[in-house]
Design a protein around this motif. Structure first.
Motif, mmCIF file in Angstrom:
data_model
loop_
_atom_site.group_PDB
_atom_site.id
_atom_site.type_symbol
_atom_site.label_atom_id
_atom_site.label_comp_id
_atom_site.label_asym_id
_atom_site.label_seq_id
_atom_site.Cartn_x
_atom_site.Cartn_y
_atom_site.Cartn_z
ATOM 1 N N TYR A 42 11.781 21.232 -3.531
ATOM 2 C CA TYR A 42 12.929 21.190 -2.626
ATOM 3 C C TYR A 42 13.771 22.437 -2.817
ATOM 4 O O TYR A 42 13.912 22.945 -3.934
ATOM 5 N N SER A 70 6.915 23.914 0.162
ATOM 6 C CA SER A 70 5.811 24.259 -0.738
ATOM 7 C C SER A 70 6.082 25.630 -1.336
ATOM 8 O O SER A 70 6.643 26.504 -0.677
ATOM 9 N N SER A 111 19.239 19.705 1.505
ATOM 10 C CA SER A 111 18.052 20.031 0.717
ATOM 11 C C SER A 111 16.811 19.748 1.545
ATOM 12 O O SER A 111 16.694 18.677 2.150
ATOM 13 N N GLU A 112 15.899 20.700 1.576
ATOM 14 C CA GLU A 112 14.694 20.546 2.390
ATOM 15 C C GLU A 112 13.429 20.687 1.537
ATOM 16 O O GLU A 112 13.351 21.545 0.661
ATOM 17 N N GLN A 113 12.454 19.828 1.833
ATOM 18 C CA GLN A 113 11.190 19.899 1.111
ATOM 19 C C GLN A 113 10.450 21.186 1.478
ATOM 20 O O GLN A 113 10.514 21.653 2.614
ATOM 21 N N SER A 126 3.592 21.691 -3.921
ATOM 22 C CA SER A 126 3.656 21.358 -2.503
ATOM 23 C C SER A 126 4.787 20.398 -2.170
ATOM 24 O O SER A 126 5.021 20.092 -0.992
ATOM 25 N N LYS A 127 5.513 19.913 -3.188
ATOM 26 C CA LYS A 127 6.581 18.949 -2.965
ATOM 27 C C LYS A 127 7.884 19.368 -3.634
ATOM 28 O O LYS A 127 8.623 18.546 -4.183
ATOM 29 N N THR A 146 9.088 25.948 4.120
ATOM 30 C CA THR A 146 9.783 24.678 4.319
ATOM 31 C C THR A 146 9.011 23.797 5.295
ATOM 32 O O THR A 146 8.224 24.293 6.110
ATOM 33 N N VAL A 147 9.252 22.485 5.240
ATOM 34 C CA VAL A 147 8.501 21.558 6.093
ATOM 35 C C VAL A 147 8.823 21.754 7.573
ATOM 36 O O VAL A 147 7.992 21.488 8.438
ATOM 37 N N SER A 150 8.741 19.519 -8.143
ATOM 38 C CA SER A 150 8.428 18.090 -8.228
ATOM 39 C C SER A 150 8.159 17.666 -9.663
ATOM 40 O O SER A 150 8.312 16.495 -10.016
#
Length: 199
Positions: free
Chosen positions: A58, A40, A36-38, A55-56, A21-22, A80
């Protein structure tokens, strides 16, 4: 200086998924199902070959009783762009079931495989994955399934698929014949209890 022996374990015939997660943490996702979290995503086959990467993507929580009553959380993974994960068909939405109430971790797999072998329609594609979240092994296998409900366009690619892609059409056609079934009731306690592990 000290000599030490390192031993690495690898599940047999099971793919491996890495989700980062980011924020570097899954805590907020685990606290709030709507959040919801971005993230990879990297997925490797059971042979260690890179299957897909995004890489994008969620990640968010999903489920009802399985979400609220168990520590091991189920997730909805949204890519994505549509990806053909482990050859299960192109889709953007994928479900990671925790199977937290099943000590054997086999119930869903057995039922879905049996349904497919007996010629039932609309059996979700599925596969076990070892899940690593932010570099940490989650401790148990997750059961990844193709999210039919979240991928309406996929129906149009199926030989016997539904016509159209709206939720109303999907709901009505997927419930054909259910009205003819007699209801069956199961008495349970008012609290949803976790199952005792099988020893």
């Amino acid at each position: 200086q000290y000599l030490a022996e390192l031993m690495f374990y690898q599940s047999a015939n099971v793919a491996t998924m890495y989700i980062d997660t980011v924020t570097g943490s899954i805590d907020r996702v685990n606290r709030d199902k709507a959040y919801s979290e971005q993230a990879s995503v990297m997925l490797y086959t059971s042979e260690g070959i890179l299957d897909s990467t995004d890489s994008k993507a969620y990640i968010k929580g999903r489920g009802n009783a399985t979400w609220h009553y168990y520590g091991k959380k189920p997730y909805l993974l949204t890519l994505s762009s549509a990806g053909d994960l482990l050859g299960m068909g192109e889709a953007t939405k994928w479900v990671l079931l925790a199977n937290a109430a099943d000590a054997t971790n086999l119930n869903n797999k057995l039922v879905m495989d049996l349904a497919r072998q007996t010629g039932q329609n609309w059996v979700p594609e599925n596969a076990f994955v070892d899940l690593y979240m932010n570099g940490e092994y989650t401790g148990k296998k997750y059961f990844m399934i193709f999210d039919y409900c979240g991928n309406f366009e996929y129906f149009r690619q199926k030989p016997n698929g539904f016509e159209g892609s709206d939720t109303k059409s999907l709901s009505e056609k997927s419930n054909i014949g259910l009205s003819a079934l007699k209801p069956r009731f199961l008495r349970t306690s008012s609290v949803f209890p976790p199952l005792n592990p099988i020893h």
